[in-house]
Design a protein around this motif. Structure first.
Motif, PDB file in Angstrom:
ATOM      1  N   ARG A 210       0.841  -1.217   0.000  1.00 21.69           N
ATOM      2  CA  ARG A 210       0.000   0.000   0.000  1.00 21.69           C
ATOM      3  C   ARG A 210       0.868   1.256   0.000  1.00 21.69           C
ATOM      4  O   ARG A 210       0.491   2.280  -0.580  1.00 21.69           O
ATOM      5  N   GLN A 211       2.020   1.196   0.640  1.00 23.72           N
ATOM      6  CA  GLN A 211       2.965   2.318   0.593  1.00 23.72           C
ATOM      7  C   GLN A 211       3.447   2.537  -0.838  1.00 23.72           C
ATOM      8  O   GLN A 211       3.494   3.677  -1.334  1.00 23.72           O
ATOM      9  N   ASP A 212       3.788   1.444  -1.521  1.00 22.52           N
ATOM     10  CA  ASP A 212       4.231   1.534  -2.914  1.00 22.52           C
ATOM     11  C   ASP A 212       3.122   2.085  -3.810  1.00 22.52           C
ATOM     12  O   ASP A 212       3.393   2.837  -4.753  1.00 22.52           O
ATOM     13  N   GLU A 213       1.872   1.724  -3.508  1.00 23.78           N
ATOM     14  CA  GLU A 213       0.744   2.242  -4.291  1.00 23.78           C
ATOM     15  C   GLU A 213       0.650   3.757  -4.170  1.00 23.78           C
ATOM     16  O   GLU A 213       0.377   4.455  -5.153  1.00 23.78           O
ATOM     17  N   GLN A 214       0.855   4.276  -2.971  1.00 27.44           N
ATOM     18  CA  GLN A 214       0.789   5.732  -2.769  1.00 27.44           C
ATOM     19  C   GLN A 214       1.906   6.444  -3.528  1.00 27.44           C
ATOM     20  O   GLN A 214       1.675   7.476  -4.165  1.00 27.44           O
ATOM     21  N   PHE A 215       3.121   5.890  -3.457  1.00 25.93           N
ATOM     22  CA  PHE A 215       4.223   6.498  -4.209  1.00 25.93           C
ATOM     23  C   PHE A 215       3.948   6.441  -5.713  1.00 25.93           C
ATOM     24  O   PHE A 215       4.236   7.400  -6.442  1.00 25.93           O
ATOM     25  N   SER A 216       3.392   5.325  -6.174  1.00 26.33           N
ATOM     26  CA  SER A 216       3.051   5.212  -7.595  1.00 26.33           C
ATOM     27  C   SER A 216       1.985   6.232  -7.981  1.00 26.33           C
ATOM     28  O   SER A 216       2.053   6.826  -9.066  1.00 26.33           O
ATOM     29  N   LEU A 217       1.020   6.461  -7.103  1.00 29.77           N
ATOM     30  CA  LEU A 217      -0.041   7.424  -7.385  1.00 29.77           C
ATOM     31  C   LEU A 217       0.506   8.848  -7.463  1.00 29.77           C
ATOM     32  O   LEU A 217       0.079   9.646  -8.310  1.00 29.77           O
ATOM     33  N   VAL A 218       1.461   9.175  -6.589  1.00 27.23           N
ATOM     34  CA  VAL A 218       2.090  10.507  -6.626  1.00 27.23           C
ATOM     35  C   VAL A 218       2.730  10.745  -7.990  1.00 27.23           C
ATOM     36  O   VAL A 218       2.534  11.796  -8.620  1.00 27.23           O
ATOM     37  N   PHE A 219       3.493   9.751  -8.469  1.00 22.41           N
ATOM     38  CA  PHE A 219       4.165   9.912  -9.761  1.00 22.41           C
ATOM     39  C   PHE A 219       3.164   9.904 -10.918  1.00 22.41           C
ATOM     40  O   PHE A 219       3.344  10.645 -11.894  1.00 22.41           O
ATOM     41  N   THR A 220       2.125   9.077 -10.821  1.00 24.31           N
ATOM     42  CA  THR A 220       1.114   9.036 -11.874  1.00 24.31           C
ATOM     43  C   THR A 220       0.469  10.405 -12.067  1.00 24.31           C
ATOM     44  O   THR A 220       0.326  10.895 -13.192  1.00 24.31           O
ATOM     45  N   ILE A 221       0.086  11.030 -10.973  1.00 27.24           N
ATOM     46  CA  ILE A 221      -0.555  12.351 -11.044  1.00 27.24           C
ATOM     47  C   ILE A 221       0.423  13.395 -11.574  1.00 27.24           C
ATOM     48  O   ILE A 221       0.079  14.224 -12.427  1.00 27.24           O
ATOM     49  N   ALA A 222       1.676  13.355 -11.088  1.00 32.61           N
ATOM     50  CA  ALA A 222       2.669  14.346 -11.522  1.00 32.61           C
ATOM     51  C   ALA A 222       2.978  14.208 -13.015  1.00 32.61           C
ATOM     52  O   ALA A 222       3.053  15.210 -13.738  1.00 32.61           O
TER      53      ALA A 222
ATOM     54  N   THR B 145       6.695  16.069   5.738  1.00 26.83           N
ATOM     55  CA  THR B 145       7.291  15.149   6.703  1.00 26.83           C
ATOM     56  C   THR B 145       6.576  13.809   6.602  1.00 26.83           C
ATOM     57  O   THR B 145       5.588  13.679   5.880  1.00 26.83           O
ATOM     58  N   SER B 146       7.075  12.838   7.338  1.00 31.75           N
ATOM     59  CA  SER B 146       6.405  11.537   7.361  1.00 31.75           C
ATOM     60  C   SER B 146       5.027  11.633   8.003  1.00 31.75           C
ATOM     61  O   SER B 146       4.170  10.786   7.763  1.00 31.75           O
ATOM     62  N   VAL B 147       4.813  12.691   8.809  1.00 28.73           N
ATOM     63  CA  VAL B 147       3.501  12.921   9.412  1.00 28.73           C
ATOM     64  C   VAL B 147       2.563  13.583   8.407  1.00 28.73           C
ATOM     65  O   VAL B 147       1.344  13.425   8.472  1.00 28.73           O
ATOM     66  N   LEU B 148       3.125  14.336   7.460  1.00 32.19           N
ATOM     67  CA  LEU B 148       2.330  15.054   6.458  1.00 32.19           C
ATOM     68  C   LEU B 148       2.814  14.691   5.051  1.00 32.19           C
ATOM     69  O   LEU B 148       3.255  15.556   4.276  1.00 32.19           O
ATOM     70  N   PRO B 149       2.736  13.419   4.679  1.00 34.01           N
ATOM     71  CA  PRO B 149       3.250  13.010   3.374  1.00 34.01           C
ATOM     72  C   PRO B 149       2.353  13.419   2.212  1.00 34.01           C
ATOM     73  O   PRO B 149       2.784  13.395   1.060  1.00 34.01           O
ATOM     74  N   SER B 150       1.101  13.793   2.496  1.00 31.53           N
ATOM     75  CA  SER B 150       0.170  14.154   1.424  1.00 31.53           C
ATOM     76  C   SER B 150       0.611  15.394   0.658  1.00 31.53           C
ATOM     77  O   SER B 150       0.136  15.641  -0.459  1.00 31.53           O
ATOM     78  N   LEU B 151       1.542  16.170   1.227  1.00 33.76           N
ATOM     79  CA  LEU B 151       2.074  17.337   0.512  1.00 33.76           C
ATOM     80  C   LEU B 151       2.814  16.927  -0.759  1.00 33.76           C
ATOM     81  O   LEU B 151       3.003  17.745  -1.664  1.00 33.76           O
ATOM     82  N   LEU B 152       3.230  15.665  -0.829  1.00 29.39           N
ATOM     83  CA  LEU B 152       3.942  15.204  -2.021  1.00 29.39           C
ATOM     84  C   LEU B 152       3.064  15.258  -3.259  1.00 29.39           C
ATOM     85  O   LEU B 152       3.566  15.466  -4.373  1.00 29.39           O
ATOM     86  N   PHE B 153       1.764  15.075  -3.119  1.00 34.42           N
ATOM     87  CA  PHE B 153       0.874  15.053  -4.277  1.00 34.42           C
ATOM     88  C   PHE B 153       0.879  16.389  -5.021  1.00 34.42           C
ATOM     89  O   PHE B 153       1.183  16.422  -6.224  1.00 34.42           O
ATOM     90  N   PRO B 154       0.584  17.527  -4.348  1.00 34.19           N
ATOM     91  CA  PRO B 154       0.675  18.792  -5.092  1.00 34.19           C
ATOM     92  C   PRO B 154       2.114  19.189  -5.408  1.00 34.19           C
ATOM     93  O   PRO B 154       2.380  19.807  -6.444  1.00 34.19           O
ATOM     94  N   ALA B 155       3.054  18.832  -4.534  1.00 35.08           N
ATOM     95  CA  ALA B 155       4.442  19.277  -4.712  1.00 35.08           C
ATOM     96  C   ALA B 155       5.046  18.726  -5.999  1.00 35.08           C
ATOM     97  O   ALA B 155       5.629  19.479  -6.797  1.00 35.08           O
ATOM     98  N   LEU B 156       4.917  17.418  -6.226  1.00 34.17           N
ATOM     99  CA  LEU B 156       5.521  16.828  -7.430  1.00 34.17           C
ATOM    100  C   LEU B 156       4.821  17.311  -8.694  1.00 34.17           C
ATOM    101  O   LEU B 156       5.458  17.492  -9.742  1.00 34.17           O
TER     102      LEU B 156
END
Length: 492
Positions: free
Chosen positions: A66-78, A120-131
């Motif tokens: 599930r962690q890998d799925e989230q990272f994949s989703l970040v890159f897919t959107i970016a 941060t690891s507490v706020l990883p959702s920032l990666l979605f808009p950031a990338l």
């Protein structure tokens, strides 16, 4: 005036050099995602999604699918935003000029780097808009820099291709960040430094680039930048010619084409050339995006989770990306191999360019097929060859895309068609996430069937060069018949 000429040459060379550095160090950083994922996992991003599971022989293992799925989703959107927003960004560039487009791009890029820095690891959702912001800001850097080729006349195509190669190579930026992280430099410090570099981008925007566009062909003693008092004068002189101004605004990056009856934008979109080219780009781009987005979990599987080996292969992949700037011009040489040679009687320059593009389109599809076969083979040492084929094919893919659009369609539609085809291919690339979810879900982590399916899908890319070849043969045959009829009429 020798002094003025020397100053102009120096300014143009400085513009070219700084543009190359900008594309090489910043523009396509998001495609070095695999290196950044390694760091983010070390920092514990999305680690709460990892759960204990029962492995072979009833042993307890940590399941991080599930962690890998989230990272994949970040890159897919970016990656989707990188291509899909090229269309509105192209209209922004055409309508408001270089300065406005670059200021917008710098704002997006800086915001993205700051978001990563303060995530941060507490706020990883920032990666979605950031990338996504990094991707869109980076493509604006490339878009506004490609016009620099107009400053160099006969070397124009080479410079545009070189900038696209530098864009590919800039994915190595995240490798540098990974190596710095392993040396003790924090992720936040690295991204704060990237944010500070926006000051350099701003200086370059105002002093080394025009407010509007660099025209082609270039007027005598053309100047630009804030320190050049004649810049606006030259621009107004060019604007005095309505047709020239229209050509500059609508297609500042295309080859000079005589003004004659041309196809409408709608006719170009509905043409067979556009449809096959869209398919050619989309299937290969999907293969690349899925490979980049799933590289880390693939290496985790092939190395049985050994961190040192994952790091070694991730570094090797990122280092090969640096070669993109060296590979990109090769495709340009293939496309331009007929330049300066006599053409067959009656053959136009566009027909000659189309004929020359067949080999480029075919080689690109063949490279992607070989790359996909290697990527689908679960043998770890073979991945070194996969990395080489990937960077070579990616350089050919995007350079060939722009080159084909410029020769197959009217120059006045280049910007719109370029943005439109990238936007449509971005929609197709969204399939990468369902493919990843399919592997992690119903296929229980075995990517064999998905890889075989994507490899077979890649075969569709060969339709495009075949259609262009058949078109050229048909045109050549018609020209020969017309010549024979003409000769027959004269003999009578």
């Amino acid at each position: 005036m020798p002094g003025l000429e020397t100053s102009l040459v120096a300014r143009r060379c400085l513009t070219f050099a700084t543009g190359l550095v900008e594309c090489l160090c910043f523009a396509g950083a998001v495609f070095g995602w695999a290196s950044l994922v390694f760091v983010l996992k070390q920092e514990g991003y999305f680690s709460s999604l990892c759960v204990n599971a029962t492995g072979v022989n009833s042993t307890q293992v940590l399941d991080c699918s599930r962690q890998d799925e989230q990272f994949s989703l970040v890159f897919t959107i970016a990656s989707f935003m990188n291509n899909f927003l090229t269309l509105p960004n192209g209209f922004l560039f055409d309508r408001f000029g270089t300065t406005a487009a670059r200021l917008f791009g710098i704002f997006l890029y800086t915001t993205g780097t700051l978001m990563v820095a303060f995530s941060t690891s507490v706020l990883p959702s920032l990666l979605f808009p950031a990338l996504s912001l990094l991707a869109v800001g980076g493509i604006l850097f490339l878009m506004t820099n490609m016009q620099v080729g107009n400053l160099f006349g006969s070397r124009r195509s080479t410079i545009i291709t070189l900038y696209n190669g530098a864009f590919d190579s800039s994915s190595a930026l995240f490798l540098v960040i990974k190596l710095l992280y392993e040396s003790g430099v924090s992720l936040r410090a690295s991204f704060l430094f990237l944010s500070a570099c926006s000051g350099v981008h701003l200086l370059r925007t105002f002093f080394l680039l025009p407010r509007n566009f660099i025209p082609y062909p270039l007027p005598d003693r053309y100047t630009y930048g804030l320190t050049c008092s004649k810049s606006e004068t030259v621009s107004s002189e060019v604007a005095a010619n309505g047709n020239a101004q229209t050509a500059i605004e609508e297609a500042p990056l295309n080859k000079d084409v005589p003004v004659k009856q041309v196809k409408s934008f709608r006719e170009c979109l509905l043409s067979r050339f556009f449809a096959w080219h869209l398919l050619w780009l989309s299937v290969m781009q999907l293969r690349h995006y899925l490979f980049i987005g799933t590289l880390n979990p693939m290496l985790q599987r092939l190395t049985a989770g050994e961190s040192s080996l994952v790091s070694q292969y991730t570094n090797a992949f990122a280092i090969t990306q640096l070669c993109g700037v060296l590979c990109a011009p090769w495709n340009g040489l293939i496309m331009d191999r007929h330049k300066g040679k006599p053409r067959p009687a009656g053959e136009s320059e566009q027909e000659a360019d189309l004929r020359a593009s067949v080999l480029s389109l075919f080689l690109t599809a063949l490279q992607c097929l070989l790359f996909s076969v290697c990527a689908s083979t679960p043998y770890l040492p073979l991945q070194y060859l996969t990395f080489i084929l990937q960077v070579l094919n990616r350089s050919f893919l995007y350079g060939g895309n722009a080159a084909f659009i410029s020769v197959a369609f009217p120059s006045c539609h280049f910007g719109k068609l370029y943005g439109f085809i990238l936007a449509l291919s971005a929609v197709f690339s969204l399939l990468q996430y369902p493919c990843f979810a399919l592997v992690k879900g119903p296929l229980n982590g075995d990517p064999l069937y998905v890889n075989v399916g994507l490899t077979l899908l890649t075969l569709l890319a060969f339709i495009h060069p075949l259609s262009i070849y058949l078109h050229c043969r048909r045109v050549s045959s018609q020209r020969a018949k017309s010549k024979a009829i003409s000769a027959s009429s004269q003999s009578l």
